[in-house]
Scaffold this motif. Structure first.
Motif, mmCIF file in Angstrom:
data_model
loop_
_atom_site.group_PDB
_atom_site.id
_atom_site.type_symbol
_atom_site.label_atom_id
_atom_site.label_comp_id
_atom_site.label_asym_id
_atom_site.label_seq_id
_atom_site.Cartn_x
_atom_site.Cartn_y
_atom_site.Cartn_z
ATOM 1 N N TRP A 167 84.928 74.953 75.744
ATOM 2 C CA TRP A 167 86.119 74.160 75.482
ATOM 3 C C TRP A 167 87.286 74.479 76.415
ATOM 4 O O TRP A 167 88.251 73.734 76.467
ATOM 5 N N GLY A 168 87.217 75.591 77.144
ATOM 6 C CA GLY A 168 88.314 75.936 78.038
ATOM 7 C C GLY A 168 89.583 76.218 77.257
ATOM 8 O O GLY A 168 89.570 76.905 76.237
ATOM 9 N N ARG A 169 90.680 75.626 77.701
ATOM 10 C CA ARG A 169 91.954 75.808 77.015
ATOM 11 C C ARG A 169 92.833 74.599 77.285
ATOM 12 O O ARG A 169 92.648 73.895 78.278
ATOM 13 N N PRO A 170 93.822 74.358 76.420
ATOM 14 C CA PRO A 170 94.762 73.265 76.682
ATOM 15 C C PRO A 170 95.609 73.566 77.920
ATOM 16 O O PRO A 170 95.834 74.726 78.267
ATOM 17 N N GLU A 171 96.073 72.512 78.545
ATOM 18 C CA GLU A 171 96.901 72.689 79.737
ATOM 19 C C GLU A 171 98.155 73.484 79.399
ATOM 20 O O GLU A 171 98.839 73.211 78.416
ATOM 21 N N GLY A 288 84.780 79.113 86.198
ATOM 22 C CA GLY A 288 85.640 78.504 85.195
ATOM 23 C C GLY A 288 84.757 77.870 84.153
ATOM 24 O O GLY A 288 83.576 78.112 84.077
ATOM 25 N N THR A 289 85.332 77.020 83.338
ATOM 26 C CA THR A 289 84.554 76.334 82.325
ATOM 27 C C THR A 289 83.726 75.266 82.983
ATOM 28 O O THR A 289 84.216 74.408 83.677
ATOM 29 N N ARG A 290 82.468 75.275 82.739
ATOM 30 C CA ARG A 290 81.567 74.354 83.395
ATOM 31 C C ARG A 290 81.512 73.031 82.663
ATOM 32 O O ARG A 290 81.724 72.941 81.479
ATOM 33 N N ARG A 295 84.761 66.716 76.368
ATOM 34 C CA ARG A 295 86.112 66.682 76.910
ATOM 35 C C ARG A 295 87.071 67.259 75.908
ATOM 36 O O ARG A 295 87.033 66.932 74.728
ATOM 37 N N SER A 296 87.962 68.138 76.365
ATOM 38 C CA SER A 296 88.988 68.695 75.493
ATOM 39 C C SER A 296 90.174 67.746 75.496
ATOM 40 O O SER A 296 90.682 67.368 76.535
ATOM 41 N N SER A 297 90.638 67.396 74.320
ATOM 42 C CA SER A 297 91.737 66.455 74.219
ATOM 43 C C SER A 297 92.983 67.020 74.841
ATOM 44 O O SER A 297 93.384 68.143 74.599
ATOM 45 N N GLY A 318 88.467 66.818 82.426
ATOM 46 C CA GLY A 318 88.611 67.118 81.014
ATOM 47 C C GLY A 318 88.589 68.579 80.675
ATOM 48 O O GLY A 318 88.788 68.939 79.540
ATOM 49 N N LEU A 319 88.360 69.476 81.634
ATOM 50 C CA LEU A 319 88.288 70.896 81.328
ATOM 51 C C LEU A 319 89.121 71.673 82.323
ATOM 52 O O LEU A 319 89.243 71.304 83.475
ATOM 53 N N LYS A 320 89.652 72.817 81.866
ATOM 54 C CA LYS A 320 90.458 73.657 82.736
ATOM 55 C C LYS A 320 90.160 75.102 82.430
ATOM 56 O O LYS A 320 90.057 75.476 81.265
ATOM 57 N N PRO A 321 90.030 75.954 83.434
ATOM 58 C CA PRO A 321 89.805 77.364 83.163
ATOM 59 C C PRO A 321 91.040 77.990 82.553
ATOM 60 O O PRO A 321 92.125 77.417 82.589
ATOM 61 N N PHE A 322 90.870 79.200 82.017
ATOM 62 C CA PHE A 322 91.979 79.846 81.320
ATOM 63 C C PHE A 322 93.199 80.008 82.210
ATOM 64 O O PHE A 322 94.302 79.739 81.822
ATOM 65 N N SER A 323 93.039 80.508 83.412
ATOM 66 C CA SER A 323 94.161 80.648 84.328
ATOM 67 C C SER A 323 93.636 80.774 85.732
ATOM 68 O O SER A 323 92.550 81.272 85.966
ATOM 69 N N SER A 324 94.420 80.308 86.667
ATOM 70 C CA SER A 324 94.023 80.369 88.063
ATOM 71 C C SER A 324 94.827 81.429 88.773
ATOM 72 O O SER A 324 95.830 81.918 88.263
ATOM 73 N N ALA A 325 94.407 81.756 89.968
ATOM 74 C CA ALA A 325 95.135 82.762 90.739
ATOM 75 C C ALA A 325 96.567 82.314 90.985
ATOM 76 O O ALA A 325 97.508 83.100 90.959
#
Length: 343
Positions: A167-171, A288-290, A295-297, A318-325
């Motif tokens: 599910w990754g995380r919300p933006e 990251g999240t594959r 899709r996460s709303s 629709g997906l985003k990893p927890f945090s980027s560099a």
């Protein structure tokens, strides 16, 4: 393994190392026969503190996702973990949890598209075998309820790891935010069950309070932040291969603090388990999240998350990893990293 990935692995490894002290603290500092109350005291105060710090609540479908993740990673996992800790020797309770990489390998194949390789399966078996040797001489009788509880806690945590990855995380929500949601949800799920099953909270002395403070702050708030941060930057399987560090830490603490002897076969087991932990990291690139067809709303791909091994940018709708560099300097959760390392 590049320097950034090495730092990620090292910081994530602090979580299972911290969890390895749970068995010692539970048996030496906490009131007896209160696994549900102990699970609630570990989760709810830490979750409420993180909510107050981050000042962000879930939105949309993240309300039910936070409850599901909180139930898997906290609400079911904690009571089962403490029940096994009360009924089994610390090492024996931990070794059953060492099958976690095999649970995750199977679940990741179903929900993340991470096909388990022969090396992954063999490494998982080696990790379980190594940790089993560590507790081969452990004192204590077989307890069926304790064993079932330990297996259940391992399965629950493994499922929570996989769905956290899926599910990754919300933006805009970092690992600290997601940790606060899950700890609060899990603690609230445990509280009424603890009251119904165990009755009113026990009277606590200074030793009990010190144990609960340690579990809530270091062993839970900080450790779970590091764990969820690691899930966002590594594959689910490689994260879980850090799990054997928990029973190894428990064995070392038992030797150093409780005078428990370590026979040669146990030292061999520690070497095998530690070798499996290292093998689980070699050749595993950042992830990251594959894409999984879900899709996460309210979540959008930023194009700035962890890249593939070649360094090319991902764009997963629709997906985003927890945090980027690039996000690290701005994330509140990243600002406390110095405190964590020096704790």
């Amino acid at each position: 393994m590049n320097r950034n990935r090495l730092a990620t692995v090292a910081l994530t490894a602090l979580a299972p190392v911290s969890w390895g002290s749970t068995y010692f603290v539970t048996t030496q500092f906490l009131p007896a026969d209160r696994p549900l109350f102990t699970g609630m005291m570990r989760a709810l105060p830490a979750g409420l503190a993180l909510l107050a710090l981050t000042r962000r609540l879930p939105r949309g479908d993240w309300w039910w996702k936070a409850v599901v993740l909180g139930a898997l990673n906290i609400g079911a996992f904690f009571p089962l973990l403490f029940l096994s800790a009360y009924r089994l020797p610390g090492g024996m309770a931990a070794v059953i949890g060492s099958v976690g990489p095999l649970w995750v390998a199977g679940l990741a194949a179903l929900f993340l598209g991470e096909r388990p390789t022969l090396r992954t399966l063999l490494t998982g078996i080696a990790a379980a075998l190594g940790v089993s040797l560590v507790v081969l001489k452990a004192a204590g009788s077989f307890d069926a309820i304790g064993v079932i509880a330990a297996l259940g806690s391992s399965a629950s945590m493994s499922a929570g790891t996989v769905f956290t990855k899926r599910w990754g995380r919300p933006e805009g929500a970092g690992p600290l935010v997601l940790t606060g949601w899950q700890l609060t949800a899990g603690g609230l799920l445990i509280a009424p069950v603890a009251l119904f099953v165990e009755g009113a909270p026990p009277a606590l002395d200074g030793r009990n309070i010190a144990g609960y403070v340690y579990l809530a702050l270091v062993n839970t708030a900080v450790a779970y932040w590091l764990w969820f941060r690691g899930i966002g930057r590594m594959t689910a399987t490689s994260v879980t291969f850090l799990g054997p560090l928990s029973p190894l830490t428990a064995a070392v603490i038992g030797w150093a603090a409780l005078g428990q002897a370590l026979a040669p076969v146990q030292l061999l087991g520690m070497a095998i388990a530690f070798g499996a932990t290292l093998a689980g990291q070699i050749g595993a690139g950042p992830s990251g999240t594959r894409s999984s067809g879900t899709r996460s709303s309210g979540t959008r791909s930023s194009g700035t998350g962890p890249s593939s091994v070649t360094g090319s940018a991902r764009s997963v709708e629709g997906l985003k990893p927890f945090s980027s560099a690039e996000d690290n300097a701005a994330e509140l959760s990243m600002d406390v990293i110095g405190v964590v390392v020096r704790r």
